[in-house]
Design a protein around this motif. Structure first.
Motif, PDB file in Angstrom:
ATOM      1  N   ASP A 505       0.806  -1.248   0.056  1.00 41.78           N
ATOM      2  CA  ASP A 505       0.066   0.140   0.039  1.00 41.78           C
ATOM      3  C   ASP A 505       0.683   1.397  -0.173  1.00 41.78           C
ATOM      4  O   ASP A 505       1.994   1.239   1.017  1.00 41.78           O
ATOM      5  CB  ASP A 505      -0.864   0.203   1.186  1.00 41.78           C
ATOM      6  CG  ASP A 505      -1.672   1.233   1.058  1.00 41.78           C
ATOM      7  OD1 ASP A 505      -2.703   1.502   0.459  1.00 41.78           O
ATOM      8  OD2 ASP A 505      -1.448   1.897   2.095  1.00 41.78           O
ATOM      9  N   PRO A 506       0.573   2.264  -0.839  1.00 38.89           N
ATOM     10  CA  PRO A 506       1.377   3.434  -0.938  1.00 38.89           C
ATOM     11  C   PRO A 506       1.494   4.266   0.110  1.00 38.89           C
ATOM     12  O   PRO A 506       2.663   4.710   0.833  1.00 38.89           O
ATOM     13  CB  PRO A 506       0.846   4.037  -2.162  1.00 38.89           C
ATOM     14  CG  PRO A 506      -0.496   3.810  -2.221  1.00 38.89           C
ATOM     15  CD  PRO A 506      -0.522   2.353  -2.061  1.00 38.89           C
ATOM     16  N   ASN A 507       0.317   4.528   0.879  1.00 36.36           N
ATOM     17  CA  ASN A 507       0.223   5.297   2.301  1.00 36.36           C
ATOM     18  C   ASN A 507       0.995   4.495   3.521  1.00 36.36           C
ATOM     19  O   ASN A 507       1.561   5.372   4.040  1.00 36.36           O
ATOM     20  CB  ASN A 507      -1.314   5.471   2.608  1.00 36.36           C
ATOM     21  CG  ASN A 507      -2.265   6.282   1.727  1.00 36.36           C
ATOM     22  OD1 ASN A 507      -1.586   6.966   0.870  1.00 36.36           O
ATOM     23  ND2 ASN A 507      -3.655   5.770   1.221  1.00 36.36           N
ATOM     24  N   MET A 508       1.088   3.509   3.299  1.00 37.30           N
ATOM     25  CA  MET A 508       1.816   2.567   4.114  1.00 37.30           C
ATOM     26  C   MET A 508       3.301   2.659   4.273  1.00 37.30           C
ATOM     27  O   MET A 508       4.279   3.046   5.065  1.00 37.30           O
ATOM     28  CB  MET A 508       1.472   0.902   4.330  1.00 37.30           C
ATOM     29  CG  MET A 508       2.247   0.315   5.303  1.00 37.30           C
ATOM     30  SD  MET A 508       3.953  -0.376   4.584  1.00 37.30           S
ATOM     31  CE  MET A 508       3.277  -1.462   3.556  1.00 37.30           C
ATOM     32  N   ILE A 509       3.634   2.716   2.756  1.00 40.66           N
ATOM     33  CA  ILE A 509       5.140   3.027   2.467  1.00 40.66           C
ATOM     34  C   ILE A 509       5.463   4.379   2.773  1.00 40.66           C
ATOM     35  O   ILE A 509       6.704   4.557   3.408  1.00 40.66           O
ATOM     36  CB  ILE A 509       5.337   2.862   0.967  1.00 40.66           C
ATOM     37  CG1 ILE A 509       5.025   1.271   0.658  1.00 40.66           C
ATOM     38  CG2 ILE A 509       6.933   2.982   0.570  1.00 40.66           C
ATOM     39  CD1 ILE A 509       4.976   1.148  -1.016  1.00 40.66           C
ATOM     40  N   ALA A 513       8.291   5.104   5.601  1.00 35.82           N
ATOM     41  CA  ALA A 513       9.477   5.886   5.328  1.00 35.82           C
ATOM     42  C   ALA A 513       9.721   7.188   6.179  1.00 35.82           C
ATOM     43  O   ALA A 513      10.874   7.104   6.519  1.00 35.82           O
ATOM     44  CB  ALA A 513       9.373   6.100   3.992  1.00 35.82           C
ATOM     45  N   VAL A 514       8.723   7.745   6.352  1.00 36.19           N
ATOM     46  CA  VAL A 514       9.108   9.073   7.228  1.00 36.19           C
ATOM     47  C   VAL A 514       9.498   8.544   8.688  1.00 36.19           C
ATOM     48  O   VAL A 514      10.413   9.142   9.164  1.00 36.19           O
ATOM     49  CB  VAL A 514       7.809   9.964   7.119  1.00 36.19           C
ATOM     50  CG1 VAL A 514       7.924  11.034   8.134  1.00 36.19           C
ATOM     51  CG2 VAL A 514       7.313  10.406   5.910  1.00 36.19           C
ATOM     52  N   LYS A 515       8.574   7.524   9.275  1.00 28.37           N
ATOM     53  CA  LYS A 515       8.998   7.366  10.686  1.00 28.37           C
ATOM     54  C   LYS A 515      10.312   6.587  10.883  1.00 28.37           C
ATOM     55  O   LYS A 515      11.273   7.080  11.431  1.00 28.37           O
ATOM     56  CB  LYS A 515       8.093   6.085  10.974  1.00 28.37           C
ATOM     57  CG  LYS A 515       6.640   6.588  11.275  1.00 28.37           C
ATOM     58  CD  LYS A 515       5.478   5.495  11.688  1.00 28.37           C
ATOM     59  CE  LYS A 515       4.347   6.254  12.130  1.00 28.37           C
ATOM     60  NZ  LYS A 515       3.271   5.146  12.452  1.00 28.37           N
ATOM     61  N   ILE A 558       2.793   4.412  -8.200  1.00 28.71           N
ATOM     62  CA  ILE A 558       3.556   5.480  -7.916  1.00 28.71           C
ATOM     63  C   ILE A 558       2.697   6.808  -7.933  1.00 28.71           C
ATOM     64  O   ILE A 558       3.055   7.843  -7.107  1.00 28.71           O
ATOM     65  CB  ILE A 558       4.626   5.622  -9.055  1.00 28.71           C
ATOM     66  CG1 ILE A 558       5.520   6.707  -8.885  1.00 28.71           C
ATOM     67  CG2 ILE A 558       3.846   5.907 -10.415  1.00 28.71           C
ATOM     68  CD1 ILE A 558       6.411   6.476  -7.437  1.00 28.71           C
ATOM     69  N   ASP A 559       1.468   6.891  -8.594  1.00 26.11           N
ATOM     70  CA  ASP A 559       0.839   8.076  -8.548  1.00 26.11           C
ATOM     71  C   ASP A 559       0.442   8.436  -7.111  1.00 26.11           C
ATOM     72  O   ASP A 559       0.229   9.553  -6.470  1.00 26.11           O
ATOM     73  CB  ASP A 559      -0.261   7.897  -9.382  1.00 26.11           C
ATOM     74  CG  ASP A 559      -0.676   9.205 -10.102  1.00 26.11           C
ATOM     75  OD1 ASP A 559       0.126  10.026 -10.597  1.00 26.11           O
ATOM     76  OD2 ASP A 559      -1.986   9.816 -10.097  1.00 26.11           O
ATOM     77  N   GLU A 560      -0.353   7.439  -6.672  1.00 28.38           N
ATOM     78  CA  GLU A 560      -0.735   7.387  -5.154  1.00 28.38           C
ATOM     79  C   GLU A 560       0.271   7.924  -4.026  1.00 28.38           C
ATOM     80  O   GLU A 560      -0.029   8.582  -3.281  1.00 28.38           O
ATOM     81  CB  GLU A 560      -1.751   6.365  -4.708  1.00 28.38           C
ATOM     82  CG  GLU A 560      -2.837   6.066  -5.623  1.00 28.38           C
ATOM     83  CD  GLU A 560      -2.581   5.295  -7.093  1.00 28.38           C
ATOM     84  OE1 GLU A 560      -3.478   4.733  -7.591  1.00 28.38           O
ATOM     85  OE2 GLU A 560      -1.259   5.120  -7.368  1.00 28.38           O
ATOM     86  N   LEU A 565       2.999  12.153  -0.375  1.00 29.28           N
ATOM     87  CA  LEU A 565       3.819  12.819  -0.476  1.00 29.28           C
ATOM     88  C   LEU A 565       3.540  14.544  -0.147  1.00 29.28           C
ATOM     89  O   LEU A 565       4.117  15.332   0.641  1.00 29.28           O
ATOM     90  CB  LEU A 565       5.196  12.689  -1.143  1.00 29.28           C
ATOM     91  CG  LEU A 565       5.887  11.251  -1.095  1.00 29.28           C
ATOM     92  CD1 LEU A 565       7.073  10.830  -2.262  1.00 29.28           C
ATOM     93  CD2 LEU A 565       6.664  11.439   0.763  1.00 29.28           C
ATOM     94  N   HIS A 566       2.820  14.810  -1.350  1.00 32.24           N
ATOM     95  CA  HIS A 566       2.443  16.121  -1.542  1.00 32.24           C
ATOM     96  C   HIS A 566       1.414  16.487  -0.301  1.00 32.24           C
ATOM     97  O   HIS A 566       1.369  17.667   0.063  1.00 32.24           O
ATOM     98  CB  HIS A 566       1.940  16.421  -2.902  1.00 32.24           C
ATOM     99  CG  HIS A 566       2.854  16.076  -3.998  1.00 32.24           C
ATOM    100  ND1 HIS A 566       2.449  15.946  -5.390  1.00 32.24           N
ATOM    101  CD2 HIS A 566       4.075  16.320  -4.101  1.00 32.24           C
ATOM    102  CE1 HIS A 566       3.522  15.834  -5.986  1.00 32.24           C
ATOM    103  NE2 HIS A 566       4.623  15.925  -5.350  1.00 32.24           N
TER     104      HIS A 566
END
Length: 880
Positions: A505-509, A513-515, A558-560, A565-566
């Motif tokens: 899932d992109p939101n999970m990544i 990643a930030v954490k 990649i789009d999600e 990030l934005h």
């Protein structure tokens, strides 16, 4: 067969082939003369000096209790080195030749392991048996295959003459890598060329390697003591075109078989070629399995020498231990190896796990009970000795198990696997990567740590105004479609042309990643010199460089991923290698989009990037063309590898013109140390002044294209040199129409290459609400500070930071003339006339030694070593 009958047969064969071999004999004679001339300085051909290095043995042991090696750690056996004696001819009886090619060291390690194993197995044999290790280019294959001069007495050193017992046939074993487009590495290409010539030369009799006398005997395949036996193992990657997977190993095997050799190992009536898949990550296990089959066959061939009948072999011990109680009945042998212990001693070919002597005999299309036909031969004997031959039927070792699987498994659905194997994960973690999910990663950039300590930021700080200590380096896809020679990740990541793994899932990544990035920031608190204010600000991520490793645009979502990030007010700098043009066209607006342009011609692209796609050049061109219609900032990124892609400047200009790129980054390659995955060295890293000179030439070529543009066609933009970052050996070309304005105060051009990140965040949010909303480069520009401009005294180093030099080393000279002669000392004071004259004399002497001032030496492994007289005084340091 009587002596008279043998003589008659020999005379008949001699008469039949004499006419066709006259021309060939003259040809070989000339080749031998050339070969003898080249070997005068080295009378005996020696095997590789590293042949005593082997893969350390595990618990596997031979019939004498000696350990047999398998792929693993490297060990050195100094007790015996094959280099102590010359290479014997490969067709000499009781000779086993292991011939390999290697560029990264994998095939060399495998070959060395097999040599160690066989050498230990046969060292106490009754008859002298030669096990020799060499590279494939150490032989003249025309001479070796067609001039069996030592047929009767071995290699002429007395070993075979002293032999009074039964001799074993010669064996040649190939271990070969796969290179560009399914070929061998260039330095070993003569092997395939020679074999192809021999096979198609009309002067060569059909199957010259086949021993006719032995072929007439009953059960010829197992009793033939003179015909060459061949085995082959190839290393490749299924990530590339499946038609080229291990192609050199397969082609060499087919050529040798076509010339009349016999297959050392086979299964289900088909000859076996071992294959190792680098992409699957289990090539060592593949080689171990193939090696065990080879060793078993060699044990059988030399049973009369090592008394294998009295002591069980490795394979027999292993099979017996596994066979107890594994079959319901003796008749039920499907998919089981327990029946192998019933196979008689004279079984040949090293059959598959359920092969029996009956199956083997049937596979060779002959019947021992047929009194009218005493000839029992393998598939290569399907046609007459002088008739049309069939193409050899070859099976990959990895296909044997698949062919023997029960049919009820065919209906099972395919389960997607995880991208990163445990081995790859371990290697990446060891280098500081934090693995996220099954295919993503994040790592702390060294420039982040530098700027946290007030020691300067990266080139993106100089060119675009990012805050390096608030930048997260990440990727949603560790896989890549290229294996670039300059990749500083040393190819520890997976490769692939398309997405074939589980998808996270992109939101999970993004969240993880930030954490993980913030956790790594917290760990820097104890580093000496970290500035508290910057350390606290670093807990807020403002930028994401999607250039860590792999190809981020391959990620299906990649789009999600970018949208998330934005939403977090994080700017996006995405780098792609230009092999997925459709994904580039479909990409949402981002802060800055890069396409790597690593070569100016299709040939150098193959050499530099080693792409998986056969149409890599066309894909790159299409990707660059798609940049032309992108509304946001686009960058053509050139990584310069001296001696590899630093020429053909006009070719780079034409590629940049395809996309009307907003910016052109030209950066010297960073040498990251030697590794098996790369053949670069420090001389391939250009100096900053060399990159500057190249950028100036590139600017002129772009201007030339602009001036030569025909009337009525859209002209390419005008480019100017805007910024430089000497520490990164980087220079920035920018479009004049997009990034410059006239300064009303000075009347000069003022550059605006920096980014207004708050403005971009607002524009990205509007696009998320309304996908029809458009915005362009000029909508989020900011002024470039004077210290970041090209030609500034700071050379791109932020004056708010302090330059740190290791061990207080400073350049011995600070300025040079156009020839590379120092003009100023370490304190920036002008040098005296006498000093400059002395230095000039030193350089003139160096130039005379090199001939034309610079030499490029191509080493055997593809490495290019550059010696440039104009650089002899650069890099010299003094301690202050």
């Amino acid at each position: 067969m009587g002596t008279s009958k043998q003589n008659v047969t020999s005379i008949a064969l001699a008469s039949l082939t004499a006419a066709t071999l006259v021309g060939y004999t003259l040809y070989v004679s000339s080749r031998k003369k050339d070969s003898s001339k080249s070997s005068q300085s080295q009378p005996k051909r020696e095997s590789n000096d590293e042949s005593s290095t082997c893969i350390e043995p595990d618990t596997t042991r031979n019939h004498q209790g000696q350990a047999l090696p398998v792929p693993g750690q490297i060990n050195v056996d100094a007790s015996k080195s094959p280099s102590e004696s010359s290479l014997r001819r490969i067709q000499a009886s009781n000779t086993i030749t292991i011939a390999y090619a290697s560029t990264t060291g994998t095939c060399k390690g495998f070959a060395t392991s097999l040599h160690f194993c066989l050498d230990k197995l046969l060292i106490h044999s009754k008859e002298p048996i030669k096990v020799q290790l060499c590279t494939v280019d150490e032989f003249d294959w025309w001479d070796e295959l067609l001039n069996n001069e030592n047929e009767e007495d071995g290699d002429g050193d007395g070993d075979a003459k002293a032999s009074t017992g039964k001799v074993a046939p010669p064996v040649v074993i190939f271990i070969l890598p796969t290179w560009t487009n399914g070929s061998l590495p260039e330095q070993y290409g003569s092997l395939l060329t020679s074999l192809d010539e021999v096979c198609h030369d009309w002067r060569v009799a059909p199957r010259p390697l086949r021993n006719v006398e032995e072929g007439k005997k009953k059960r010829a395949h197992w009793n033939d003591s003179k015909t060459l036996q061949v085995a082959s193992f190839g290393m490749g990657s299924t990530a590339y075109d499946s038609t080229t997977f291990c192609k050199p190993a397969k082609d060499v095997f087919k050529y040798i078989m076509k010339l009349g050799a016999r297959s050392l190992i086979s299964s289900q009536g088909k000859s076996v070629v071992g294959t190792g898949d680098d992409d699957a990550g289990d090539c060592k296990a593949d080689f171990k399995e193939w090696m065990e089959r080879v060793v078993k066959r060699i044990e059988e061939m030399h049973a009369h020498n090592i008394q294998i009948q009295e002591e069980p072999s490795v394979s027999e011990n292993k099979n017996k231990s596994k066979s107890k109680g594994c079959c319901k009945s003796e008749a039920d042998t499907s998919g089981c190896g327990c029946q192998e212990e019933k196979v008689q001693e004279d079984e040949g070919g090293g059959g598959g796990c359920c092969s029996t002597i009956k199956e083997e005999e049937e596979s060779f299309n002959d019947d021992d009970d047929d009194d009218d036909n005493d000839e029992v031969e393998d598939w290569s004997d399907d046609e007459s000795d002088y008739g049309e031959e069939k193409e050899p039927d070859v099976m990959d070792l990895e296909d044997i198990g698949n062919a023997m699987q029960p049919s009820n498994t065919s209906g099972k659905s395919k389960v997607l696997k995880e991208m990163v194997t445990p081995k790859q994960s371990k290697a990446l973690r060891k280098e500081g990567y934090r693995i996220i999910g099954t295919h993503s990663a994040v790592k702390l950039c060294r420039w982040t740590k530098h700027q946290l300590r007030g020691r300067g930021g990266c080139y993106k700080h100089t060119f675009y105004g990012i805050t390096s200590y608030q930048c997260m380096e990440a990727t949603p896809s560790l896989a890549c479609a290229n294996k670039c020679v300059f990749c500083w990740r040393h190819h520890k990541n997976p490769v692939g042309r398309e997405w074939r793994w589980k998808t996270d899932d992109p939101n999970m990544i993004v969240d993880l990643a930030v954490k993980e990035h913030i956790d790594m920031i917290k760990e820097t608190k104890g580093i000496p010199g970290v500035l508290k204010e910057r350390w606290e600000e670093a807990h807020t991520v403002r930028h994401c460089a999607l250039s860590l490793v792999g190809e981020p645009i391959m990620y299906p979502m990649i789009d999600e991923f970018l949208a998330d990030l934005h939403r977090r007010d994080i700017s996006t700098f995405l780098v792609t290698n230009g092999q997925h043009p459709q994904a580039i066209e479909d990409l949402r607006p981002i802060t800055q989009l890069y396409v790597s342009v690593d070569a100016s011609t299709p040939e150098t692209l193959e050499e530099i990037d080693r792409p998986l796609f056969r149409d890599a050049w066309d894909r790159l061109r299409r990707s660059l063309k798609s940049l032309k219609v992108k509304g946001q900032r686009t960058v053509a990124r050139l990584t310069i590898v001296k001696g590899w892609n630093s020429d053909e400047i006009s070719g780079y200009a034409k590629l940049i013109a395809l996309g009307h790129c907003s910016l052109v980054e030209v950066k010297g390659v960073t040498f990251c140390g030697k590794s098996d995955a790369s053949n670069l060295n420090m001389s391939n890293t250009p100096w900053h002044h060399e990159v500057v000179a190249m950028v100036q030439k590139l600017q002129k070529e772009l201007k030339k294209l602009r001036d030569e543009c025909p009337e009525g066609q859209e002209k390419i933009p005008e480019y100017g040199i805007a910024c430089e970052h000497k520490h990164s050996v980087s220079v920035l070309l920018a479009r004049v129409d997009q990034f410059s304005v006239d300064d009303p105060e000075t009347g000069k051009r003022r550059w605006r290459t920096w980014i207004d990140y708050d403005k971009f965040t607002m524009l990205a949010a509007k696009y998320a609400e309304d996908p029809t909303f458009t915005f362009g480069v000029e909508d989020y520009l900011d002024d470039t500070p004077k210290w970041a401009l090209f030609g500034a005294e700071e050379e791109g180093f932020d004056p708010t930071d302090t330059r740190h030099r290791k061990k207080k080393k400073h350049p011995k000279y600070t300025k040079y003339d156009s020839d590379g002669i120092p003009t100023h000392d370490d304190d920036r004071n002008p040098l005296g006339e006498e000093d400059r004259k002395r230095l000039r004399g030193m350089m003139d002497k160096k130039i005379s030694e090199l001939g034309d001032g610079m030499s490029v030496i191509d080493l055997k492994g593809g490495e290019k070593v550059i010696d440039d007289a104009s650089l002899m005084f650069r890099g010299l340091t003094v301690i202050k």
